[in-house]
Design a protein around this motif. Structure first.
Motif, PDB file in Angstrom:
ATOM      1  N   GLU A 119     -13.694 -14.317   6.793  1.00 38.61           N
ATOM      2  CA  GLU A 119     -14.154 -14.436   8.184  1.00 38.61           C
ATOM      3  C   GLU A 119     -15.680 -14.387   8.286  1.00 38.61           C
ATOM      4  O   GLU A 119     -16.235 -13.559   9.027  1.00 38.61           O
ATOM      5  CB  GLU A 119     -13.529 -13.347   9.057  1.00 38.61           C
ATOM      6  N   VAL A 146       2.676  -6.168   1.923  1.00 35.87           N
ATOM      7  CA  VAL A 146       1.700  -6.829   2.809  1.00 35.87           C
ATOM      8  C   VAL A 146       1.326  -8.204   2.246  1.00 35.87           C
ATOM      9  O   VAL A 146       0.839  -9.065   2.967  1.00 35.87           O
ATOM     10  CB  VAL A 146       0.451  -5.969   3.090  1.00 35.87           C
ATOM     11  N   TYR A 206      -8.570  -5.005  -5.046  1.00 35.51           N
ATOM     12  CA  TYR A 206      -7.212  -4.463  -5.009  1.00 35.51           C
ATOM     13  C   TYR A 206      -6.424  -5.033  -6.176  1.00 35.51           C
ATOM     14  O   TYR A 206      -6.657  -6.160  -6.600  1.00 35.51           O
ATOM     15  CB  TYR A 206      -6.487  -4.874  -3.717  1.00 35.51           C
ATOM     16  N   HIS A 252      -9.064 -16.589  11.492  1.00 33.68           N
ATOM     17  CA  HIS A 252      -7.869 -16.704  12.315  1.00 33.68           C
ATOM     18  C   HIS A 252      -8.057 -17.710  13.439  1.00 33.68           C
ATOM     19  O   HIS A 252      -7.323 -17.725  14.407  1.00 33.68           O
ATOM     20  CB  HIS A 252      -7.263 -15.370  12.786  1.00 33.68           C
ATOM     21  N   TYR A 287       0.855  -1.192   0.000  1.00 32.65           N
ATOM     22  CA  TYR A 287       0.000   0.000   0.000  1.00 32.65           C
ATOM     23  C   TYR A 287       0.885   1.234   0.000  1.00 32.65           C
ATOM     24  O   TYR A 287       2.055   1.166   0.393  1.00 32.65           O
ATOM     25  CB  TYR A 287      -0.924  -0.002   1.218  1.00 32.65           C
ATOM     26  N   SER A 343      -2.301 -14.467  11.509  1.00 32.75           N
ATOM     27  CA  SER A 343      -2.641 -13.478  12.516  1.00 32.75           C
ATOM     28  C   SER A 343      -3.144 -12.199  11.861  1.00 32.75           C
ATOM     29  O   SER A 343      -3.057 -12.022  10.640  1.00 32.75           O
ATOM     30  CB  SER A 343      -1.441 -13.208  13.428  1.00 32.75           C
ATOM     31  N   SER A 344      -3.662 -11.306  12.686  1.00 32.91           N
ATOM     32  CA  SER A 344      -4.209 -10.050  12.200  1.00 32.91           C
ATOM     33  C   SER A 344      -3.120  -9.264  11.466  1.00 32.91           C
ATOM     34  O   SER A 344      -2.006  -9.157  11.951  1.00 32.91           O
ATOM     35  CB  SER A 344      -4.751  -9.266  13.394  1.00 32.91           C
ATOM     36  N   GLY A 345      -3.462  -8.749  10.305  1.00 32.47           N
ATOM     37  CA  GLY A 345      -2.512  -7.948   9.540  1.00 32.47           C
ATOM     38  C   GLY A 345      -1.560  -8.755   8.677  1.00 32.47           C
ATOM     39  O   GLY A 345      -0.641  -8.200   8.059  1.00 32.47           O
ATOM     40  N   SER A 346      -1.764 -10.070   8.600  1.00 36.98           N
ATOM     41  CA  SER A 346      -0.819 -10.897   7.825  1.00 36.98           C
ATOM     42  C   SER A 346      -1.102 -10.863   6.321  1.00 36.98           C
ATOM     43  O   SER A 346      -0.344 -11.458   5.544  1.00 36.98           O
ATOM     44  CB  SER A 346      -0.839 -12.345   8.340  1.00 36.98           C
ATOM     45  N   GLY A 347      -2.174 -10.186   5.914  1.00 38.76           N
ATOM     46  CA  GLY A 347      -2.417 -10.008   4.477  1.00 38.76           C
ATOM     47  C   GLY A 347      -3.502 -10.901   3.894  1.00 38.76           C
ATOM     48  O   GLY A 347      -3.665 -10.968   2.676  1.00 38.76           O
ATOM     49  N   LYS A 348      -4.300 -11.534   4.763  1.00 41.37           N
ATOM     50  CA  LYS A 348      -5.317 -12.479   4.291  1.00 41.37           C
ATOM     51  C   LYS A 348      -6.393 -11.792   3.440  1.00 41.37           C
ATOM     52  O   LYS A 348      -6.711 -12.242   2.348  1.00 41.37           O
ATOM     53  CB  LYS A 348      -5.989 -13.181   5.492  1.00 41.37           C
ATOM     54  N   THR A 349      -6.939 -10.700   3.982  1.00 43.04           N
ATOM     55  CA  THR A 349      -7.996  -9.979   3.251  1.00 43.04           C
ATOM     56  C   THR A 349      -7.452  -9.394   1.953  1.00 43.04           C
ATOM     57  O   THR A 349      -8.101  -9.451   0.903  1.00 43.04           O
ATOM     58  CB  THR A 349      -8.595  -8.870   4.150  1.00 43.04           C
ATOM     59  N   THR A 350      -6.249  -8.864   2.018  1.00 38.41           N
ATOM     60  CA  THR A 350      -5.626  -8.295   0.812  1.00 38.41           C
ATOM     61  C   THR A 350      -5.488  -9.366  -0.262  1.00 38.41           C
ATOM     62  O   THR A 350      -5.794  -9.128  -1.440  1.00 38.41           O
ATOM     63  CB  THR A 350      -4.248  -7.698   1.165  1.00 38.41           C
TER      64      THR A 350
HETATM   65  N1  LIG Z   1      -6.506   0.023   2.140  1.00 39.40           N
HETATM   66  C1  LIG Z   1      -5.362  -0.068   2.843  1.00 39.40           C
HETATM   67  N2  LIG Z   1      -4.461   0.952   2.852  1.00 39.40           N
HETATM   68  C2  LIG Z   1      -3.289   0.859   3.536  1.00 39.40           C
HETATM   69  N3  LIG Z   1      -2.930  -0.228   4.252  1.00 39.40           N
HETATM   70  C3  LIG Z   1      -3.783  -1.259   4.276  1.00 39.40           C
HETATM   71  C4  LIG Z   1      -5.036  -1.245   3.590  1.00 39.40           C
HETATM   72  N4  LIG Z   1      -5.669  -2.423   3.793  1.00 39.40           N
HETATM   73  C5  LIG Z   1      -4.853  -3.135   4.585  1.00 39.40           C
HETATM   74  N5  LIG Z   1      -3.713  -2.457   4.881  1.00 39.40           N
HETATM   75  C6  LIG Z   1      -2.585  -2.955   5.689  1.00 39.40           C
HETATM   76  O1  LIG Z   1      -2.099  -4.150   5.076  1.00 39.40           O
HETATM   77  C7  LIG Z   1      -1.783  -5.133   6.059  1.00 39.40           C
HETATM   78  C8  LIG Z   1      -2.569  -6.388   5.756  1.00 39.40           C
HETATM   79  O2  LIG Z   1      -3.939  -6.135   5.934  1.00 39.40           O
HETATM   80  P1  LIG Z   1      -5.076  -7.217   5.703  1.00 39.40           P
HETATM   81  O3  LIG Z   1      -6.384  -6.536   5.884  1.00 39.40           O
HETATM   82  O4  LIG Z   1      -4.849  -7.891   4.416  1.00 39.40           O
HETATM   83  O5  LIG Z   1      -4.783  -8.228   6.908  1.00 39.40           O
HETATM   84  P2  LIG Z   1      -5.615  -9.457   7.476  1.00 39.40           P
HETATM   85  O6  LIG Z   1      -4.683 -10.608   7.526  1.00 39.40           O
HETATM   86  O7  LIG Z   1      -6.880  -9.614   6.718  1.00 39.40           O
HETATM   87  O8  LIG Z   1      -5.931  -9.004   8.983  1.00 39.40           O
HETATM   88  P3  LIG Z   1      -7.229  -9.267   9.898  1.00 39.40           P
HETATM   89  O9  LIG Z   1      -7.100 -10.674  10.405  1.00 39.40           O
HETATM   90  O10 LIG Z   1      -7.087  -8.268  11.004  1.00 39.40           O
HETATM   91  O11 LIG Z   1      -8.455  -9.047   9.073  1.00 39.40           O
HETATM   92  C9  LIG Z   1      -2.081  -4.502   7.418  1.00 39.40           C
HETATM   93  O12 LIG Z   1      -0.881  -4.038   7.959  1.00 39.40           O
HETATM   94  C10 LIG Z   1      -3.019  -3.359   7.083  1.00 39.40           C
HETATM   95  O13 LIG Z   1      -2.854  -2.304   7.987  1.00 39.40           O
END
Ligand SMILES: Nc1ncnc2c1ncn2[C@@H]1O[C@H](COP(=O)(O)OP(=O)(O)OP(=O)(O)O)[C@@H](O)[C@H]1O
Ligand SMILES: [Mg+2]
Length: 256
Positions: A167, A22, A57, A200, A15, A41-48
């Motif tokens: 999730e 990410v 994206y 998670h 990003y 874990s949270s923030g590991s990039g799963k949603t991305t």
């Molecule tokens: N639109 C965005 N702009 C900037 N940074 C982003 C954006 N979306 C996610 N991030 C960052 O990218 C990283 C991965 O985010 P992501 O949402 O993919 O994690 P996740 O594994 O789904 O976490 P969670 O379990 O909390 O949902 C995080 O550090 C988050 O802060």
């Protein structure tokens, strides 16, 4: 021969304000009909990772193919109609009935009303809700778990080959969560679709997944069957995940 449904080749996402990737050089090959769970874990990039599959994206590097086709060459709106997407917040329209919520995309696609009506009935049965009782209600008249079922029905309405579930049971109590997990397994078994589900919860990931992707800081630590992961954890992170789950098991055994 089973075809490859989803393929990632060296996919990276960064990003604007994030220094590191990410999603960091991810390579994956998922066969049609698999039920893949993504654990991390949270923030590991799963949603991305998931959102790059339906082009919410765009990756900075690398190629994603669905059934051999590079998705960068496909119109995003058309692409999204071929992919079911379920999110934790469900996102039902409050002013529309359950039937109307399920039928959003079929309406956009101008299906005949009779076809829409019978599809809504089939889908409500599929997700375990009686159409007579529920189709004319509004979302606020349903429990959280029932709303989640409607989200699932809506995502299945156009019969997509691929389902992305981010999730979907995050906000649901333990009993309903187990029920929904079992229903999802039944639905997956009956429909021959490819499912990708983010969680998670290690128990959920290992119960549902034919194979599990374990993500840590944007990288895939391991991608294998639950059995192989438990037998041969690929790194410290995977070992610690398994250990934490085993510790919980021991806690329960201690109460017996
Ligand atoms: N639109 C965005 N702009 C900037 N940074 C982003 C954006 N979306 C996610 N991030 C960052 O990218 C990283 C991965 O985010 P992501 O949402 O993919 O994690 P996740 O594994 O789904 O976490 P969670 O379990 O909390 O949902 C995080 O550090 C988050 O802060
Ligand atoms: Mg997420």
């Amino acid at each position: 021969m089973v075809s490859t449904a989803i393929e990632f080749s060296n996919v990276c996402k960064k990003y604007k304000r994030s220094g590191n990737y990410v999603v960091d050089h991810v390579n994956l090959s998922i066969k049609e009909g698999e039920f893949i769970t993504i654990l991390g874990s949270s923030g590991s990039g799963k949603t991305t990772l998931l959102k790059m599959i339906n082009r919410l994206y765009e990756p900075n590097e690398g190629i994603i193919k669905l059934f051999g086709e590079d998705i960068a060459t496909v119109d995003p709106v058309k692409l999204r109609r071929r992919i079911g997407y379920v999110i934790q917040q469900v996102g039902l329209f409050p002013h529309m009935t359950i039937a109307q919520n399920i039928a959003i995309v079929p309406m956009l696609l101008k299906w005949k009303q009779s076809k829409i009506d019978s599809k809504v009935i089939d889908l409500l049965f599929l997700v375990g809700l009686d159409p007579q009782e529920y189709r004319n209600r509004y979302p606020s008249q349903l429990s959280g778990g029932q709303q989640q079922r409607i989200g699932l029905a809506r995502a299945l309405a156009t019969d997509p080959k691929i389902m992305l579930l981010d999730e979907p049971f995050g906000a649901i109590d333990a009993i309903n969560r187990v029920n929904l997990q079992n229903e999802l397994l039944r639905i997956h078994g009956g429909l021959k679709k490819t499912f990708l589900l983010v969680t998670h919860d290690i128990n959920e990931a290992f119960k549902l997944g034919t194979r599990v992707i374990i993500m840590n800081k944007g990288k895939v630590s391991q991608f294998d069957t639950p059995r192989n992961i438990v037998k041969n954890p690929a790194d410290e992170f995977v070992s610690s995940l398994i250990l934490s789950s085993r510790e919980q098991e021991r806690f329960w055994e201690g109460l017996d």
